[in-house]
Design an enzyme around this catalytic site. Structure first.
Site, mmCIF file in Angstrom:
data_model
loop_
_atom_site.group_PDB
_atom_site.id
_atom_site.type_symbol
_atom_site.label_atom_id
_atom_site.label_comp_id
_atom_site.label_asym_id
_atom_site.label_seq_id
_atom_site.Cartn_x
_atom_site.Cartn_y
_atom_site.Cartn_z
ATOM 1 N N LYS A 133 12.993 -34.300 -17.819
ATOM 2 C CA LYS A 133 12.103 -34.913 -18.797
ATOM 3 C C LYS A 133 11.435 -36.175 -18.274
ATOM 4 O O LYS A 133 10.277 -36.455 -18.591
ATOM 5 C CB LYS A 133 12.877 -35.225 -20.079
ATOM 6 C CG LYS A 133 13.385 -33.997 -20.827
ATOM 7 C CD LYS A 133 14.067 -34.385 -22.108
ATOM 8 C CE LYS A 133 14.571 -33.178 -22.879
ATOM 9 N NZ LYS A 133 15.664 -32.487 -22.219
ATOM 10 N N ARG A 141 9.339 -21.196 -20.760
ATOM 11 C CA ARG A 141 9.872 -19.870 -21.090
ATOM 12 C C ARG A 141 9.333 -19.464 -22.453
ATOM 13 O O ARG A 141 8.620 -20.234 -23.106
ATOM 14 C CB ARG A 141 11.396 -19.922 -21.143
ATOM 15 C CG ARG A 141 11.909 -21.030 -22.082
ATOM 16 C CD ARG A 141 13.379 -20.977 -22.316
ATOM 17 N NE ARG A 141 13.894 -22.174 -22.962
ATOM 18 C CZ ARG A 141 13.810 -22.449 -24.254
ATOM 19 N NH1 ARG A 141 13.178 -21.612 -25.053
ATOM 20 N NH2 ARG A 141 14.314 -23.555 -24.756
ATOM 21 N N GLU A 153 14.248 -43.346 -25.285
ATOM 22 C CA GLU A 153 12.924 -43.363 -25.906
ATOM 23 C C GLU A 153 12.959 -44.041 -27.264
ATOM 24 O O GLU A 153 13.993 -44.076 -27.942
ATOM 25 C CB GLU A 153 12.406 -41.934 -26.109
ATOM 26 C CG GLU A 153 12.017 -41.228 -24.851
ATOM 27 C CD GLU A 153 11.457 -39.848 -25.160
ATOM 28 O OE1 GLU A 153 10.784 -39.301 -24.286
ATOM 29 O OE2 GLU A 153 11.701 -39.311 -26.256
#
Length: 648
Positions: free
Chosen positions: A116, A296, A200
Site C-alpha cells: 500500500k 483481481r 493514515e
C-alpha cells in the site's frame, strides 16, 4: 480462446468461474484439498486434481503443485479467483515460466500495487488523490507514533500487504497506539508474511466507494462504481451499484482517476481501485482518496455485472486469450440498481464469531441470483472462509432493488448452522440505509438494533413441535384416534430455555397445542397448515434440530427427556475456544492476577485472530493450552480460580 483452464481456487469463486467458462465451451480443471474432496466445485469440474491437506498452506497456496496439475491435465491457463494466490506475483512469474497463461495482470502490475505504501507513492505520480498519512519504509515504533501525532487522531494503522480488514486497527488516542500497532503487526505477519504497516488519517464520516476497471495491458476502461460502505470491522457486508447520491461530475472524476491508476501500471484484466470518500458534506469531486488497488476479481463483482450487463469472467478469459477489450468506455452504461449481501456462517449474538456445521437445508429464492460454493449436506469447514453464499438482486431503481433484497433474504432458508441472515435482513430494512445515508460506521452506530433477536411466539414453538413429532401430514398416521384425541408431548430447547409442548391431535386436519399456558390451534386449510389463522412457516428436522423458517430461521433443539441434565452446566471459570482454531498466543500465566477484559489468549481461526478475554477479575489457576496447539470448539484454554465471594 482457451480449450482448457485450471481454476486455482475453491468454493464460491471456483464455481462462479466454471459457470462462465463451461458456458463458453472451455474445459475446467478443479484442484482440491482433503477437506474439499466432495465439494461443489469438484463436482462441477470436468477434471479434478487432489493437491494436499486441509490447511491452505498444504494445498491452495502450493503454487508449484497447482502449476504441475495444470501441466499434467493439459490446461493452457490458470484462473486464480480471489484470495489464496490471486495477488502473488511470484506465482504469476512461475505460471509464465511454465509456459502457461495467468488469467489476470502481470507480476509487475501486482507488485506495483501489492504494497500500500509504494502504491500510494505511485498514485501521487499518476495524479490520483491519496489520504494524508505516513507510507515510509522506516518501521520504528517511535517514528510511527510520532507520525501519528503529526497526522492527528483518529488514525488508522494498516498492513502494507493484503486486505480484507486484516492487520488494520483504528486508534483514537496516543495512549492506545502501541498496543494497536503490536496487534496489527501480529495479524499482518500471520495473514501476509509481512508485518510492515502504514499510518493514515481516519476520515470521520467515511464512505467506501470503489471503481471496477478492466485493462488490456495498455488501455483501460471503468465499469462505474460500487458502494461498499456497509462494513463491520473493515469487512464488507452489503455492496451496491451504483453509489447512492453519486453525481455525474464525481463519477467521471473517480472513473478517470481509476483508469489512470490502471494504465500507470500497464494493467491487464479485471481490477478494482478502492477510494475512501468523505461523506460529511455530500459527495464532491474533490472529496475522494485512493486507498488501494485489488489486482483481481472482487467478491462483489456481481453488482457491477448486474448494472452493466457485462460478464466480467468472460471478459477475463477473452482478454487473457489475446482479444481486445470487448467494449469502449462510451459503450458502457448503467442500467438500474443492484445489491449483494454476503451470507456467512457466523454467530452474530456471540460477536460475529465464525461458525462451522453441516448445512442440513439450503434454499434460495428463484427471484435472486445466489452465488454459492456449498449445497445442502455440505460442511462449513474451520479451514476456510465461512461464506455460504452471495445473494444478488437487481431492480430498475434503488428502492425497488432494496425491496427485492429484503424479499430475497426473507425467502432464503439455511439449516444446520447459525448465520448472519437476520442481521442482513435488519440492514436491508434500516431506515438510514434505505435513505442512502450510509457510511462505514453505520453498523457500529446501530449494532444493538441490528443484532436484536426477534422474540419467539407460540406459533413458532407449535410449528417446531409439529415438525419434531412428524405431525405435518394429514393422514390417519398423524396419531388421531376416533375414540379420543391423542395427547403427545415434546421437549423443545432454544438457547438456555427448555419448554415442554403438549398437543391434542383432534383429527387429521386439526391439532391443539398447549405451550406454557397458551393455546395454539393448528388447522389444515387449503393445502397448508394454519396456526391461529396464520400460515405456518416451513420447518425441517435434521440431526436433532428443527429449523423454523421465519424471522430468517429459528433453530430449536429436540430434547430427549432421558438425557436432560439438572443443575448448572459449569462454574464459569473456564475460558474456552469458541471455535476450532490455532492457539496463536497464550498471555496468561499460572498465579497471575487478571481483570475483566484482560487478554488471556489469542485464537487464530478462519483467517482471523480472536482475542479471548477474562470475563471477570480473578487469578489464573491453570493454563490448559500452549501456543501452537490446534484445538476444537469448546476446548478449555485457561481456568481461573473459583470466585469464593460468589460461592459464599
Amino acid at each position: 480462446m482457451f480449450n482448457k483452464i485450471l481454476i486455482a481456487n475453491r468454493g464460491e469463486i471456483a464455481c462462479r468461474v466454471m459457470e462462465t467458462a463451461q458456458s463458453m465451451g472451455v474445459v475446467c480443471v478443479a484442484v482440491y484439498s482433503d477437506a474439499d474432496a466432495a465439494s461443489k466445485h469438484v463436482q462441477m469440474a470436468d477434471v479434478a486434481v487432489h493437491i494436499g491437506g486441509n490447511a491452505p498452506a498444504q494445498s491452495y497456496l502450493r503454487g508449484d503443485v497447482i502449476i504441475q496439475a495444470a501441466l499434467d491435465t493439459g490446461a493452457e491457463a490458470i484462473h486464480p479467483g480471489y484470495g489464496f494466490l490471486s495477488e502473488n506475483p511470484d506465482f504469476v512469474d512461475a505460471v509464465d515460466a511454465a509456459g502457461l497463461t495467468f488469467i489476470g495482470p502481470s507480476a509487475d502490475a501486482i507488485r506495483a500495487m501489492g504494497l500500500k505504501d509504494a502504491a500510494k507513492a505511485l498514485m501521487v505520480e499518476a495524479g490520483v488523490p491519496v489520504v494524508p498519512g505516513y507510507h515510509g519504509a522506516d518501521q520504528d515504533d517511535a517514528l510511527l507514533a510520532s507520525e501519528a501525532d503529526k497526522i492527528g487522531y483518529p488514525v488508522l494503522i494498516k498492513a502494507v500487504a493484503g486486505g480484507g480488514g486484516k492487520g488494520m486497527r483504528l486508534v483514537d488516542a496516543p495512549s492506545a497506539f502501541a498496543e494497536a500497532l503490536q496487534s496489527a503487526r501480529s495479524e499482518a505477519s500471520t495473514a501476509f508474511g509481512n508485518s510492515d504497516v502504514l499510518v493514515e488519517k481516519f476520515v470521520s464520516k467515511p464512505r467506501h466507494i470503489e471503481v471496477q476497471v478492466f485493462g488490456d495491458g495498455t488501455q483501460a476502461v471503468h465499469l462505474f462504481e460500487r458502494d461498499c460502505s456497509l462494513q463491520r470491522r473493515h469487512q464488507k457486508v452489503i455492496e451496491e451499484a451504483p453509489a447512492p447520491d453519486m453525481t455525474e461530475q464525481m463519477r467521471d472524476a473517480m472513473g478517470q482517476a481509476a483508469t489512470r491508476a490502471a494504465e500507470a501500471i500497464g494493467y491487464k484484466g479485471a481490477g478494482t481501485v478502492e477510494f475512501i470518500v468523505d461523506g460529511s458534506d455530500g459527495l464532491k469531486a474533490d472529496g475522494f482518496f485512493f486507498m488501494e488497488m485489488n489486482t483481481r476479481l472482487q467478491v462483489e463483482h456481481p453488482v457491477t455485472e448486474a448494472i452493466t450487463g457485462v460478464d466480467l469472467v468472460e471478459w477475463q478469459l477473452r482478454v487473457a486469450a489475446g482479444e481486445a477489450l470487448p467494449k469502449t468506455q462510451s459503450e458502457l452504461t448503467i442500467q438500474g440498481h443492484a445489491f449483494e449481501a454476503r451470507l456467512y456462517a457466523e454467530d452474530v449474538p456471540a460477536g460475529f464469531l465464525p461458525a462451522t456445521g453441516t448445512l442440513t437445508h439450503l434454499q434460495f429464492p428463484a427471484t435472486a441470483r445466489a452465488d454459492s460454493g456449498v449445497r445442502s449436506g455440505d460442511t462449513i469447514s474451520p479451514f476456510y472462509d465461512p461464506m455460504i453464499a452471495k445473494v444478488i438482486v437487481h431492480g430498475p431503481t434503488r428502492s425497488v432493488a432494496l425491496a427485492r433484497l429484503s424479499a430475497a433474504l426473507n425467502a432464503t432458508q439455511v439449516g444446520g448452522t447459525v448465520t448472519n441472515l437476520s442481521f442482513l435482513g435488519a440492514l436491508a430494512a434500516h431506515d438510514g440505509f434505505a435513505a442512502g445515508d450510509v457510511d462505514t460506521g453505520l453498523i457500529a452506530h446501530d449494532l444493538d438494533a441490528l443484532t436484536a433477536v426477534a422474540p419467539l411466539t407460540p406459533a413458532h414453538l407449535a410449528c417446531a413441535g409439529m415438525c419434531a413429532l412428524g405431525l405435518g401430514g394429514t393422514q390417519a398416521e398423524t396419531g388421531f384416534a376416533l375414540w379420543d384425541p391423542l395427547r403427545q408431548s415434546v421437549d423443545i430447547g432454544h438457547g438456555d430455555v427448555i419448554l415442554r409442548l403438549q398437543v391434542e391431535v383432534t383429527s387429521p386436519q386439526s391439532q391443539v397445542w398447549h405451550i406454557d399456558g397458551t393455546r395454539v390451534e393448528a388447522r389444515h386449510v387449503g393445502g397448508r397448515w394454519m396456526l391461529d389463522g396464520q400460515p405456518a412457516p416451513n420447518a425441517v428436522l435434521a440431526q436433532g434440530v428443527v429449523t423454523v423458517f421465519d424471522d430468517y430461521g429459528i433453530p430449536f433443539d429436540v430434547i430427549d427427556p432421558l438425557n436432560r441434565e439438572a443443575g448448572a452446566v459449569g462454574d464459569g471459570n473456564l475460558v474456552m475456544a469458541p471455535m476450532p482454531g490455532l492457539v496463536k498466543l497464550v498471555a496468561a500465566q499460572t498465579g497471575q492476577t487478571v481483570q475483566a477484559g484482560d487478554r488471556l489468549a489469542v485464537l487464530e481461526a478462519m483467517k482471523m485472530e480472536h482475542s479471548l478475554l477474562a470475563a471477570r477479575d480473578g487469578v489464573v489457576a491453570e493454563v490448559l493450552a500452549a501456543e501452537g496447539d490446534q484445538v476444537e470448539a469448546g476446548a478449555p484454554l485457561v481456568r481461573l480460580e473459583a470466585d469464593t465471594e460468589t460461592q459464599a
